[in-house]
Each structure stands twice: as C-alpha cells, then as structure tokens.
Design a protein around this motif. Structure first.
Motif, PDB file in Angstrom:
ATOM      1  N   TYR A 146      37.349  38.763  52.933  1.00 35.89           N
ATOM      2  CA  TYR A 146      35.603  38.959  52.841  1.00 35.89           C
ATOM      3  C   TYR A 146      35.545  39.081  54.375  1.00 35.89           C
ATOM      4  CZ  TYR A 146      30.760  38.296  53.335  1.00 35.89           C
ATOM      5  OH  TYR A 146      29.405  38.473  53.811  1.00 35.89           O
ATOM      6  N   ASP A 171      42.807  40.674  50.926  1.00 30.45           N
ATOM      7  CA  ASP A 171      41.476  41.313  50.596  1.00 30.45           C
ATOM      8  C   ASP A 171      40.472  40.225  51.267  1.00 30.45           C
ATOM      9  OD1 ASP A 171      39.595  42.908  49.616  1.00 30.45           O
ATOM     10  OD2 ASP A 171      39.609  42.073  47.681  1.00 30.45           O
ATOM     11  N   ASN A 220      32.842  43.161  50.358  1.00 28.56           N
ATOM     12  CA  ASN A 220      33.446  42.823  48.713  1.00 28.56           C
ATOM     13  C   ASN A 220      34.709  42.299  48.627  1.00 28.56           C
ATOM     14  OD1 ASN A 220      31.203  44.172  47.411  1.00 28.56           O
ATOM     15  ND2 ASN A 220      31.796  46.476  47.843  1.00 28.56           N
ATOM     16  N   GLY A 221      34.793  41.784  49.757  1.00 30.60           N
ATOM     17  CA  GLY A 221      36.269  41.154  49.787  1.00 30.60           C
ATOM     18  C   GLY A 221      36.255  39.654  49.267  1.00 30.60           C
ATOM     19  N   ILE A 222      37.455  38.914  49.103  1.00 30.76           N
ATOM     20  CA  ILE A 222      37.413  37.617  48.526  1.00 30.76           C
ATOM     21  C   ILE A 222      36.751  36.448  49.621  1.00 30.76           C
ATOM     22  CG2 ILE A 222      38.989  35.908  47.793  1.00 30.76           C
ATOM     23  CD1 ILE A 222      40.796  37.980  46.928  1.00 30.76           C
ATOM     24  N   LYS A 264      35.913  37.487  42.981  1.00 29.10           N
ATOM     25  CA  LYS A 264      36.021  37.655  44.605  1.00 29.10           C
ATOM     26  C   LYS A 264      35.805  36.217  45.337  1.00 29.10           C
ATOM     27  CE  LYS A 264      38.055  41.963  44.615  1.00 29.10           C
ATOM     28  NZ  LYS A 264      37.412  42.842  45.563  1.00 29.10           N
ATOM     29  N   ARG A 297      28.559  34.217  43.361  1.00 34.50           N
ATOM     30  CA  ARG A 297      29.694  34.857  42.558  1.00 34.50           C
ATOM     31  C   ARG A 297      29.998  33.693  41.667  1.00 34.50           C
ATOM     32  NH1 ARG A 297      33.093  38.094  47.388  1.00 34.50           N
ATOM     33  NH2 ARG A 297      31.567  39.355  47.824  1.00 34.50           N
ATOM     34  N   TYR A 349      43.970  36.535  48.673  1.00 33.56           N
ATOM     35  CA  TYR A 349      42.770  36.350  49.943  1.00 33.56           C
ATOM     36  C   TYR A 349      43.283  37.043  51.318  1.00 33.56           C
ATOM     37  CZ  TYR A 349      40.157  34.223  53.886  1.00 33.56           C
ATOM     38  OH  TYR A 349      39.755  34.049  54.913  1.00 33.56           O
TER      39      TYR A 349
END
Length: 534
Positions: free
Chosen positions: A72, A70, A79-81, A422, A456, A67
């Motif tokens: 969000y 990457d 498109n991040g977590i 994600k 998601r 996380y």
C-alpha cells in the motif's frame, strides 16, 4: 514427515538420519504447518535439507511475500495491501531518522573498518551493559564480559539452540508464540519445540486467558520425556508476543525455579521491554531480580528492533553469566556479526539517556497508546472480543464467531479473505495457537493506514456475519458454536446471542443479539454514572 516426502522425491538420503523427526504427535513441530511438499518439485542442485529449507514457510511467509509484491502507498498504490501482520513500529520514523543522522553518528575510526572481537566491539558491549543495568533495574552493575552482540534476535535464537541442544533435542515454549522462533531453532540446529498449550478458558489456578502456569510446564515436560524426547531449555517471551502479557516477578521466579529443578536452560526474550505504553503496567526484567535461581543457565536477549522502531537495523544482544555459553555463541558470531559503523551508531544511541527518556520514550509510548486505543475502540464497535494488554505492538483478537465449523482450515480461509481484501493479518495457526479463530493485528502504524485497514477488516467481518446468518436460517435449530472467551476483566468480551435459533424466531434472535452487541460495545454507561449525574 515432510522430510520423508521430500526424500521420496529423490533427495540425498544420508541427511534424514541426522534430521530425525520424533513421534511426539501432539507436541512436536508439525512441519506441514510450515511447508507443503505436495506439488513441490525437488531441486537436483540441493540436498534434502536444502530442499526442505526452500519450502519451509507458512501463512506468515506467504502473506509477507504478497505484501512486498503489492505494498500500500497512499499516492502510488492506494489499493495495495496494508500490513497489519509484521510486528514493526511505524510510528517513530521522524524521531529516529533525526537522531541517527546527527553529527555524532557519522564518525569512522580505523577499528570500525577492521575485524572486531566476534563478541562485538568492547565500546559497544560496555554501553549495552550500562544500558541494561539502568533499564532492567539490575541490583548490581552488569558486566561487558557477559555481553555478546549479533545481527538480530533470530540469529541469537539460532545460535543458542545450536550450542545448548544436540540435533533432535527440544526446547519448551508456551503457545501461542512468535512463530519465527521455530524457523530460527530448526533450520540450522535441527532443534525442535515442545509446546506448552495455553487456551482462553480460565480454569484451575489460572486467573486470565492463555495464562502460563508451572503445572502446565510440568505436564508438557513430562509428556515429552514419556515420548523419549530430551528437553534442554525453556523459552520465555516477556512481554509476550502475541498475547501482550507481562509476567509478574512471582511468575518469573516460579518459571525459573521450575527450570532449575529440571536443570533446564532458560532463554528470556525481552525485546519489547521498553514498549510497555501504559503507566498502569509494570515490566520486570529477569536481570532486575535480586537473585536468579540458576544464573549459569539463565540467558537474556534484547535488541533495538522493536523498542527503537528500527527493524531494518539488525542488532540483538545476549547477556549470560555462563562463559562457556558466551564463548560458544561468540564462535558463531563469525556468521552473524554487525558491521563496525553500525556498532558505533548503536553505542551512540544507547548512551544518549537524556534523549531516550525525555524525547523518544515519552513520544513513542504516547503514540503507541493512541494507536492501541483507536484499534481497540474499533473492535469494541464491531463487537469483537480481544485481550486488553498494554505492551508490544499487537492485539490478540478472537474471531471465532466468524468460523462456522471452528477449524484451522476455516481460519486459513478467513485469513486469505482478509488478504484478498488487501489487509494482511496473522492467523492463530502461525503462532501454534491451540484454538482456531484467534488472530494478531499490529496497531503501531499511522492513523490513515489504521483507518483504511480497519475499514477493510470491517467489510470482511460484516460479509462473513451475513453469510453465517443466512446459513443458520437455512439450517434452523442449530445452536451457535460454544467455547467463546471467558468474560472477565482481562478480556473485553462481547458475546453473540447463543440460544438455539429456529426459523420462527430467527429475526427476534438476531435483533436481541444486535441489541446485546451494541449495549456491550457502548461506553455510555461508563461515561454516565450515577455519581456524575449527582
């Protein structure tokens, strides 16, 4: 076992006698749940203990690192977590940032820049005592001399384990539980946890899923003693993480009486005590009881991290009437102290009773309730069972129907699938849940992140459901897995059609299952009663 494997790689050997691992196969800490020595390259610069600490991690740590690599961001990284795994309240930044930047927060006196009493500055301990007296509804004023402050409740767990237990001894705890406790008590103190396994089935004296009873405590304690394990304490989480349970006064009394009979210390973690967001639920603090069965062995923890939505400010407090314990923990505060200016800010925050009651708690509870309602409504629409509770930041979800074989390996694959899509969740193994397929989701987040995160999750679940249906058609006449959560008022339960499904009737079975799912997830019947029509 993990230590032995590291030792076989050439770690220094003397430490293994000190860090012995007992043979209690089912109730000891299974270290392979937290680290995997296979493929691990031993560092020649570290002791065996140091090598072990460097790989002491599980899925929660793996996901946390992913996380942070990457994250969000609505603008910079859409498109991040999205992090539904870390228990943080992200709903009140506006309120807290405004309050923490007001003029009264910024005073600097010479004592704040000097070494304090290791228990914490007296002005802060006095404020904590008044705060806990009021919010825990203590029958008599609590005393500042019984208060110690440290940089977070993880440090408190570590310090208490070290001063209450010798290396290799153990503490009782009911599963599922917040997994960070394992690391807190083991890495420094080499103290293990003996699990009191709870499950979703309602049997015997239980009235709700995952209910802790004295009978279960007695069995776990006797099993441990039969294996030669010395148990020194019991940990209680109230409100409970990840279940969201709030213990009644009678339950608390029963647990404390059990501990007194066996001369066990009780460490009560009440860090979510002000995060009970529905008026229908009532929290009872141990400090509010008229009489403690064994006050010299009862130790209560709290902190501002959760209730005041400031996990980045490391503050935890211990209240204990036992001065031997207080002094021993205080000696470790040298390693876990809080800087003077932060102590001042916390004291100012805790004494502002009008702001806390009239502004902060009202808004926080309303926001938590709205976020909880959104996530649980989404789960109902998906036909996913969950525990319906009113405390904390989390929902305990039953994803067992998405596991074909019902194993922890399959649970981990589902967890990784969420992460690949994600969204970070916490799987049941991270809480030492005895049943594969349970997950924890954090709902204390902003609406746009909740909406995207649930989209998601829905995508993963729908794909997995289609895969299972395809597998069932290829292998006809295999009945669906049993052991789903009991259908009670305590669990919002939406079942799948569970009759044996053969190829000739698979489409009809699928249709019936879909209709059942839609009927049970709909609130039409609740909204359109006979009384309303009349």
């Amino acid at each position: 076992q993990a230590l032995s494997e590291i030792e076989g790689m050439g770690g220094r050997g003397g430490i293994l006698q000190e860090m012995r691992v007992w043979p209690l196969a089912k109730r000891r800490v299974d270290m392979h749940g937290f680290c995997n020595p296979s493929g691990f390259q031993r560092s020649p610069y570290l002791s065996a203990r140091g090598n072990f600490a460097s790989i002491f991690q599980g899925s929660s740590e793996e996901g946390y690192k992913a996380y942070h690599a990457d994250k969000y961001d609505e603008d910079k990284n859409p498109n991040g977590i999205i992090n539904f795994g870390t228990s943080e309240n992200k709903l009140c930044f506006d309120l807290m940032s405004k309050r923490l930047t007001q003029a009264d927060m910024n005073m600097i006196d010479p004592p704040l820049l000097q070494y304090p009493d290791w228990k914490g500055h007296l002005f802060l301990r006095e404020e904590v005592a008044r705060f806990l007296t009021y919010y825990c509804k203590a029958p008599a004023p609590l005393k500042a001399e019984n208060v110690i402050v440290l940089n977070g409740c993880g440090s408190l767990f570590s310090a208490l384990a070290t001063v209450l237990c010798d290396p290799g001894e153990a503490v009782l705890i009911a599963t599922p539980f917040y997994g960070g406790i394992t690391q807190s008590v083991f890495l420094y103190g080499n103290v293990k946890l003996v699990y009191v396994y709870l499950d979703s089935k309602i049997t015997g004296t239980s009235t709700r899923p995952f209910q802790l009873t004295v009978e279960k405590l007695e069995k776990a304690l006797q099993d441990a003693r039969a294996e030669g394990v010395t148990v020194r304490a019991l940990i209680l989480l109230n409100p409970q993480n990840p279940l969201g349970d709030i213990y009644s006064l009678s339950e608390l009394r029963d647990y404390l009486e059990f501990a007194k009979r066996h001369e066990l210390h009780v460490i009560v973690d009440e860090i979510y005590m002000l995060s009970v967001f529905d008026e229908s639920a009532t929290f009872h603090s141990v400090l509010g009881m008229d009489r403690l069965p064994d006050p010299q062995r009862t130790h209560v923890m709290w902190g501002i991290t959760k209730d005041f939505a400031v996990s980045g400010i490391r503050f935890g407090t211990l209240y204990t009437e036992n001065q031997d314990v207080a002094n021993a923990v205080a000696s470790l505060c040298y390693f876990h102290g809080i800087c003077g200016p932060v102590q001042h800010k916390v004291a100012q925050l805790l004494r502002d009773r009008d702001w806390i009651n009239q502004v902060y708690l009202r808004a926080n509870h309303a926001r938590l309730k709205a976020a909880h309602t959104y996530v649980t409504d989404e789960l109902k629409t998906l036909g996913v069972p969950f525990l319906n509770r009113n405390a904390g930041f989390f929902v305990w979800i039953d994803f067992r129907k998405y596991l074909k074989t019902g194993t922890f390996e399959e649970e981990l694959l589902l967890w990784k699938r969420f992460l690949d899509n994600k969204v970070l969740l916490s799987c049941g193994k991270a809480f030492e849940c005895s049943e594969p397929g349970w997950f924890r989701i954090i709902f204390a987040d902003k609406t746009h992140r909740l909406q995207l995160g649930m989209q998601r999750i829905r995508k993963v679940l729908e794909e997995r459901e289609q895969e299972i249906l395809a597998e069932e058609k290829e292998q006809p006449c295999q009945s669906d897995q049993d052991g789903k959560a009991d259908s009670t008022d305590e669990v919002i339960f939406v079942s799948r059609h569970q009759e044996p499904t053969c190829a000739s009737s698979s489409s009809l079975g699928d249709l019936i299952g879909l209709l059942q799912q839609q009927m049970r997830s709909s609130d039409w019947l609740q909204k359109n009663t006979a009384e309303q029509f009349a």
